[in-house]
Design a protein around this motif. Structure first.
Motif, short mmCIF file in Angstrom:
data_model
loop_
_atom_site.label_atom_id
_atom_site.label_comp_id
_atom_site.label_asym_id
_atom_site.label_seq_id
_atom_site.Cartn_x
_atom_site.Cartn_y
_atom_site.Cartn_z
N ALA A 147 -4.23 -4.03 -9.40
CA ALA A 147 -5.29 -4.52 -8.52
C ALA A 147 -6.26 -5.40 -9.30
N LEU A 148 -6.56 -5.01 -10.52
CA LEU A 148 -7.46 -5.82 -11.35
C LEU A 148 -6.83 -7.17 -11.68
N GLY A 149 -5.58 -7.17 -12.11
CA GLY A 149 -4.90 -8.42 -12.46
C GLY A 149 -4.75 -9.35 -11.27
N ALA A 150 -4.37 -8.79 -10.12
CA ALA A 150 -4.21 -9.60 -8.92
C ALA A 150 -5.54 -10.20 -8.49
N CYS A 151 -6.59 -9.40 -8.57
CA CYS A 151 -7.91 -9.90 -8.18
C CYS A 151 -8.35 -11.04 -9.08
N LYS A 152 -8.13 -10.92 -10.37
CA LYS A 152 -8.50 -11.99 -11.29
C LYS A 152 -7.72 -13.27 -10.97
N ALA A 153 -6.41 -13.15 -10.73
CA ALA A 153 -5.60 -14.33 -10.41
C ALA A 153 -6.06 -14.98 -9.12
N GLY A 209 -1.06 -16.87 -14.40
CA GLY A 209 -0.39 -15.61 -14.65
C GLY A 209 -1.38 -14.67 -15.30
N VAL A 210 -1.24 -13.40 -15.05
CA VAL A 210 -2.13 -12.40 -15.65
C VAL A 210 -1.27 -11.27 -16.21
#
Length: 136
Positions: free
Chosen positions: A48-54, A72-73
């Motif tokens: 969830a954190l990585g998707a939100c940042k992207a 990409g994250v």
């Protein structure tokens, strides 16, 4: 918004998460008695954190006409201190496009302020849990 999680009885511990018409499998690892046939709850939290940042960086770049081509994250978890109250997530963004140093720095600032990052670090989350018995 409501998210539904239902048991998938075809596997020992597998559950299916239903969100807005989408389905995501969740399972425990082999060591935890599952089959590893889906993401673990910790995986989903980290993702969830990585998707939100992207998504946040892409949204911001599009609004500001910053020429981002791809994002990409990679999220790396260090849960060795979790029981002591420390859960570390390292996020590494890879962005392609003809970006200036200023734009790169701006996107990094934006990534550090994504809503899930803030939720994980600045917001007090209150959780209530109840249980009802169904007749099966």
């Amino acid at each position: 918004m409501s998210i539904q999680i239902t048991r998938d009885r075809s596997a020992a511990m597998r559950h299916i998460i239903h969100i807005n018409g989408q389905a995501i499998a969740a399972d425990a690892t082999l060591a935890e008695g599952g089959e590893g046939s889906g993401a673990s709850p910790h995986d989903l939290y980290d993702a969830a954190l990585g998707a939100c940042k992207a998504l946040t960086v892409l949204w911001y770049a599009q609004k500001r006409n910053i020429p981002v081509e791809d994002i990409g994250v990679t999220v790396t978890r260090d849960d060795s201190g979790e029981r002591a109250g420390i859960y570390r997530l390292d996020t590494q963004l890879t962005v392609s496009g003809a970006l200036s140093e200023e734009q790169t720095a701006e996107l990094l600032r934006v990534a550090r302020k994504c809503p899930v990052h803030k939720l994980m670090t600045e917001v007090k989350t209150e959780i209530t849990t109840s249980l009802s018995l169904s007749s099966r």
